[in-house]
Design a protein around this motif. Structure first.
Motif, mmCIF file in Angstrom:
data_model
loop_
_atom_site.group_PDB
_atom_site.id
_atom_site.type_symbol
_atom_site.label_atom_id
_atom_site.label_comp_id
_atom_site.label_asym_id
_atom_site.label_seq_id
_atom_site.Cartn_x
_atom_site.Cartn_y
_atom_site.Cartn_z
ATOM 1 N N MET A 1 31.237 -14.945 7.342
ATOM 2 C CA MET A 1 30.560 -15.710 6.333
ATOM 3 C C MET A 1 29.163 -15.740 6.438
ATOM 4 N N SER A 2 28.553 -15.517 7.766
ATOM 5 C CA SER A 2 27.190 -15.560 7.992
ATOM 6 C C SER A 2 26.605 -14.198 7.312
ATOM 7 N N PHE A 3 27.364 -13.126 7.342
ATOM 8 C CA PHE A 3 27.143 -11.854 6.849
ATOM 9 C C PHE A 3 26.739 -12.082 5.400
ATOM 10 N N TRP A 4 27.920 -12.840 4.510
ATOM 11 C CA TRP A 4 27.560 -13.109 3.124
ATOM 12 C C TRP A 4 26.373 -13.807 2.799
ATOM 13 N N ILE A 5 26.031 -14.815 3.709
ATOM 14 C CA ILE A 5 24.953 -15.577 3.337
ATOM 15 C C ILE A 5 23.613 -14.865 3.328
ATOM 16 N N VAL A 6 23.554 -14.095 4.629
ATOM 17 C CA VAL A 6 22.303 -13.147 4.772
ATOM 18 C C VAL A 6 22.318 -12.127 3.600
ATOM 19 N N ALA A 7 23.567 -11.668 3.110
ATOM 20 C CA ALA A 7 23.418 -10.506 2.306
ATOM 21 C C ALA A 7 23.007 -11.160 0.760
ATOM 22 N N GLY A 8 23.562 -12.146 0.534
ATOM 23 C CA GLY A 8 23.320 -13.049 -0.754
ATOM 24 C C GLY A 8 21.884 -13.427 -0.779
ATOM 25 N N ALA A 9 21.415 -13.717 0.045
ATOM 26 C CA ALA A 9 20.056 -14.431 0.191
ATOM 27 C C ALA A 9 19.026 -12.971 0.201
ATOM 28 N N ILE A 10 19.202 -11.916 0.513
ATOM 29 C CA ILE A 10 18.578 -10.835 0.287
ATOM 30 C C ILE A 10 18.722 -10.278 -0.951
ATOM 31 N N THR A 11 19.567 -10.250 -1.314
ATOM 32 C CA THR A 11 19.985 -9.596 -3.037
ATOM 33 C C THR A 11 19.307 -10.489 -3.961
ATOM 34 N N VAL A 12 19.285 -11.998 -3.849
ATOM 35 C CA VAL A 12 18.687 -12.968 -4.648
ATOM 36 C C VAL A 12 17.269 -12.670 -4.620
ATOM 37 N N SER A 13 16.666 -12.539 -3.360
ATOM 38 C CA SER A 13 15.306 -12.358 -3.190
ATOM 39 C C SER A 13 14.728 -10.921 -4.064
ATOM 40 N N VAL A 14 15.376 -10.027 -3.671
ATOM 41 C CA VAL A 14 15.149 -8.839 -4.190
ATOM 42 C C VAL A 14 14.977 -8.896 -5.762
ATOM 43 N N ALA A 15 16.273 -9.362 -6.388
ATOM 44 C CA ALA A 15 16.320 -9.547 -7.749
ATOM 45 C C ALA A 15 15.211 -10.481 -8.371
ATOM 46 N N ALA A 16 14.962 -11.433 -7.601
ATOM 47 C CA ALA A 16 13.836 -12.476 -8.044
ATOM 48 C C ALA A 16 12.476 -11.723 -8.090
ATOM 49 N N VAL A 17 12.202 -11.014 -7.187
ATOM 50 C CA VAL A 17 10.958 -9.985 -7.090
ATOM 51 C C VAL A 17 10.945 -9.203 -8.105
ATOM 52 N N LEU A 18 11.982 -8.506 -8.539
ATOM 53 C CA LEU A 18 12.102 -7.376 -9.627
ATOM 54 C C LEU A 18 11.983 -8.067 -11.145
ATOM 55 N N VAL A 19 12.506 -9.260 -11.232
ATOM 56 C CA VAL A 19 12.632 -10.027 -12.321
ATOM 57 C C VAL A 19 11.032 -10.627 -12.728
ATOM 58 N N ARG A 20 10.525 -10.974 -11.590
ATOM 59 C CA ARG A 20 9.094 -11.410 -11.888
ATOM 60 C C ARG A 20 7.914 -10.314 -12.292
ATOM 61 N N ALA A 21 8.367 -9.469 -11.499
ATOM 62 C CA ALA A 21 7.179 -8.376 -11.778
ATOM 63 C C ALA A 21 7.619 -7.972 -13.309
ATOM 64 N N VAL A 22 8.670 -7.703 -13.732
ATOM 65 C CA VAL A 22 9.115 -7.192 -15.211
ATOM 66 C C VAL A 22 8.465 -8.242 -15.978
ATOM 67 N N LEU A 23 8.629 -9.708 -15.892
ATOM 68 C CA LEU A 23 8.098 -10.620 -16.511
ATOM 69 C C LEU A 23 6.576 -10.538 -16.810
ATOM 70 N N ARG A 24 5.901 -10.407 -15.401
ATOM 71 C CA ARG A 24 4.511 -10.540 -15.564
ATOM 72 C C ARG A 24 4.034 -9.224 -16.106
ATOM 73 N N GLY A 25 4.582 -8.062 -15.920
ATOM 74 C CA GLY A 25 4.270 -6.741 -16.494
ATOM 75 C C GLY A 25 4.377 -6.885 -18.121
ATOM 76 N N ALA A 26 5.417 -7.418 -18.567
ATOM 77 C CA ALA A 26 5.348 -7.720 -20.169
ATOM 78 C C ALA A 26 4.292 -8.705 -20.712
ATOM 79 N N GLY A 27 4.002 -9.599 -19.686
ATOM 80 C CA GLY A 27 3.007 -10.393 -20.399
ATOM 81 C C GLY A 27 1.564 -9.426 -20.489
ATOM 82 N N ARG A 28 1.389 -8.997 -19.284
ATOM 83 C CA ARG A 28 0.308 -8.027 -19.442
ATOM 84 C C ARG A 28 0.290 -7.039 -20.726
ATOM 85 N N ASP A 29 1.563 -6.377 -20.695
ATOM 86 C CA ASP A 29 1.728 -5.273 -21.773
ATOM 87 C C ASP A 29 1.374 -5.976 -23.013
ATOM 88 N N THR A 30 1.734 -7.398 -23.465
ATOM 89 C CA THR A 30 1.438 -7.830 -24.692
ATOM 90 C C THR A 30 0.087 -7.809 -24.999
#
Length: 408
Positions: A1-30
């Motif tokens: 169970m601990s494996f899935w918690i750690v793996a899920g936390a890492i996955t969510v963190s990476v996805a959040a960083v990517l989404v934030r970068a895309v949105l910020r990049g879009a704002g700058r592009d506008t």
């Protein structure tokens, strides 16, 4: 169970960083290039007004420049509005979709290829785990009962079906008839009724008690494997090892022992056995095709950089015993000229491809003749490690070591 918690936390963190970068990049592009152009044009208009006030530019020239800059400013403003409404939303949506597909795809790939909850193991633990798997694997009856019942082949004609029924009745009426049981096992195997063939062959071995031949014991092990759908059960292994006790060179038993090792997590030992069988040949042996189909994958699992050798020639590679003996009577220079290149080639091949015990023994003997005792001792130690568990191979290698003077 601990494996899935750690793996899920890492996955969510990476996805959040990517989404934030895309949105910020879009704002700058506008407000990126087009917005920058607008600011430049506005600054130019202000500069023209200042030049007129200072008297640097005439009023007529200023009006013409002002009109041109205003035209460009209007065009840039239209381009910015069009860009905001059409060009930026689609890339942002596409980027977010790609991120989502990446996350879901990674999870699906791991569930398909990975082993959730199964950590890495040290070599010692892997060997212990493989031994536990071997000891606790299902019995022959469990494997056979899991398969569908035998049905006579559709192409089996009525006359042959009647003969088989008569043979079964005759053998049942004569339970101590060795020849009858041997014939029944052969015919049941021929039509694919392996469970019945096992019973007949087992009775034959029982009737012969300790007099059963190595091949009869190996055949019993093979029939048990066929009846279990290719699975090597403890009972099949017992028959195979009984055959090897009487004949260490029985190829049928050696092939299936290798298969058992591969099935129970010891690809290293299985690879060594199959590689020896492959090199020994002959090319038309029944175990050669299945070995060729699986040995490269087996070598990869065993961590061996392997190339399938040439098979079926029956010729030896490297110096023969006669070569070694003749070389002993020559001068050192003649000896090196005759045998040196052969020893080098054999040594390189064994180091990169491996080979049967007889090739290792020839190399050790050859080095002893040439007086390279330290090298012979090192290769002897390596060979003993490679063939650990194969008593006949160890005896051959030790005999070569004694001949070379590196083993007492």
């Amino acid at each position: 169970m601990s494996f899935w918690i750690v793996a899920g936390a890492i996955t969510v963190s990476v996805a959040a960083v990517l989404v934030r970068a895309v949105l910020r990049g879009a704002g700058r592009d506008t407000g990126s290039r087009t917005a920058s152009d607008i600011e430049v044009y506005r600054a130019q208009l202000a500069e023209v007004d200042r030049d007129v006030a200072r008297g640097v530019v005439t009023k007529d020239d200023a009006e013409r420049v002002h009109a041109e800059i205003a035209r460009r400013l209007i065009a840039a403003d239209k381009a910015q509005k069009s860009e905001d409404s059409t060009q930026h939303r689609a890339p942002v949506g596409a980027a977010l979709a790609i991120i989502a597909v990446g996350v879901v795809g990674s999870l699906a790939s791991y569930l398909w290829l990975g082993a959730p909850g199964y950590g890495d193991m040290a070599l010692k633990d892997r060997i212990a785990f493989a031994e536990e798997v071997r000891k606790t694997r299902p019995a022959q009856s469990v494997a056979q009962d899991s398969l569908p019942p035998f049905v006579d082949p559709a192409e089996m004609d009525d006359r042959y079906r009647a003969l088989m029924a008569q043979l079964r009745e005759t053998v049942a009426a004569r339970p101590d008839d060795q020849q009858g049981h041997a014939l029944l096992a052969q015919q049941e195997r021929r039509i694919g009724n392996y469970a019945a063939a096992v019973q007949a062959q087992a009775r034959l071995v029982e009737l012969k008690a300790g007099g059963a031949s190595p091949q009869e014991l190996a055949d019993l092990g093979e029939l048990r494997i066929l009846a279990a759908g290719g699975y090597v059960s403890p009972e099949a292994e017992m028959s195979l090892r009984a055959a090897l006790v009487k004949d260490r060179s029985n190829s049928t038993a050696r092939y299936y022992i290798g298969l058992m090792l591969a099935q129970t997590g010891r690809p290293d030992q299985a690879f060594r056995i199959w590689d020896q069988l492959l090199r020994a040949g002959p090319a038309d042996a029944p175990w050669i095709p299945p070995i060729l189909e699986q040995i490269e994958e087996l070598a990869q699992l065993a961590g061996v950089n392997y190339s399938v050798p040439d098979i079926g020639t029956g010729t030896q590679r490297g110096p023969t015993a006669a070569d070694v003996e003749n070389a002993a009577e020559m001068t050192p220079a003649e000896r090196m000229e005759m045998i040196g290149s052969m020893v080098v080639g054999l040594s390189e091949r064994l180091a990169t491809e491996g080979g049967p015990a007889r090739d290792w023994a020839r190399l050790i003997s050859s080095l002893g003749v040439l007086g390279e005792w330290e090298r012979a001792a090192a290769i002897h130690a390596n060979a003993v490690e490679v063939f650990a568990g194969d008593q006949s191979a160890i005896e051959l290698i030790n005999a070569a070591g004694r001949k070379a003077g590196v083993v007492e």
